[in-house]
Motif scaffolding. Structure first.
Motif, PDB file in Angstrom:
ATOM      1  N   THR A 110      29.552  57.649  71.446  1.00  0.00           N
ATOM      2  CA  THR A 110      28.384  57.666  70.571  1.00  0.00           C
ATOM      3  C   THR A 110      28.841  57.496  69.122  1.00  0.00           C
ATOM      4  N   ALA A 111      27.900  57.226  68.236  1.00  0.00           N
ATOM      5  CA  ALA A 111      28.226  57.101  66.808  1.00  0.00           C
ATOM      6  C   ALA A 111      28.795  58.413  66.274  1.00  0.00           C
ATOM      7  N   ASP A 112      28.224  59.550  66.695  1.00  0.00           N
ATOM      8  CA  ASP A 112      28.730  60.859  66.249  1.00  0.00           C
ATOM      9  C   ASP A 112      30.172  61.063  66.689  1.00  0.00           C
ATOM     10  N   LEU A 113      30.484  60.636  67.888  1.00  0.00           N
ATOM     11  CA  LEU A 113      31.841  60.788  68.412  1.00  0.00           C
ATOM     12  C   LEU A 113      32.821  59.907  67.638  1.00  0.00           C
ATOM     13  N   ARG A 114      32.432  58.708  67.299  1.00  0.00           N
ATOM     14  CA  ARG A 114      33.305  57.807  66.541  1.00  0.00           C
ATOM     15  C   ARG A 114      33.684  58.399  65.179  1.00  0.00           C
ATOM     16  N   ASP A 115      32.756  59.132  64.571  1.00  0.00           N
ATOM     17  CA  ASP A 115      32.992  59.711  63.246  1.00  0.00           C
ATOM     18  C   ASP A 115      33.653  61.089  63.295  1.00  0.00           C
ATOM     19  N   ALA A 116      33.817  61.654  64.486  1.00  0.00           N
ATOM     20  CA  ALA A 116      34.359  63.016  64.623  1.00  0.00           C
ATOM     21  C   ALA A 116      35.838  63.063  64.245  1.00  0.00           C
ATOM     22  N   GLU A 117      36.195  64.065  63.444  1.00  0.00           N
ATOM     23  CA  GLU A 117      37.593  64.264  63.063  1.00  0.00           C
ATOM     24  C   GLU A 117      37.962  65.741  63.059  1.00  0.00           C
ATOM     25  N   ASP A 118      37.246  66.530  62.255  1.00  0.00           N
ATOM     26  CA  ASP A 118      37.581  67.947  62.082  1.00  0.00           C
ATOM     27  C   ASP A 118      36.410  68.831  62.514  1.00  0.00           C
ATOM     28  N   GLY A 119      36.687  70.137  62.660  1.00  0.00           N
ATOM     29  CA  GLY A 119      35.640  71.092  63.019  1.00  0.00           C
ATOM     30  C   GLY A 119      35.201  70.965  64.459  1.00  0.00           C
ATOM     31  N   LEU A 120      36.095  70.490  65.314  1.00  0.00           N
ATOM     32  CA  LEU A 120      35.767  70.263  66.719  1.00  0.00           C
ATOM     33  C   LEU A 120      36.342  71.361  67.598  1.00  0.00           C
TER      34      LEU A 120
END
Length: 92
Positions: free
Chosen positions: A45-55
């Motif tokens: 998803t678009a959210d997943l592509r942008d995910a880096e920190d705070g996961l």
């Protein structure tokens, strides 16, 4: 060194969870606070592509650990492999 390979969920900073398969291990020195590995999401998803920190990585039996994405690369046209670095105690 401890390892885990199997189903997992990556929980994004906004609370959305993404199911997939994880392959994780502790560092070679046996320090349970040093761990990482890879995650292959079932869908991208678009959210997943942008995910880096705070996961967070959630494993079976409600085991959760904090992670950051260090790298993402395409495997196939519809698959991505994410490299992860864990912080805190390993959840496996």
């Amino acid at each position: 060194m401890m390892t885990y390979s199997g189903p997992a969920r990556l929980i994004l900073a906004g609370g959305t969870s993404v199911s997939g398969m994880a392959s994780l291990k502790t560092n070679s020195h046996g320090d349970l606070n040093g761990w990482g590995g890879t995650f292959r999401p079932d869908e991208i998803t678009a959210d997943l592509r942008d995910a880096e920190d705070g996961l967070q990585m959630e494993l079976p039996y409600d085991r959760i650990g904090s992670v950051a994405v260090t790298r993402s690369r395409k495997l196939l046209a519809t698959q991505v492999l994410m490299s992860l670095a864990g912080s805190g105690p390993a959840p496996f």
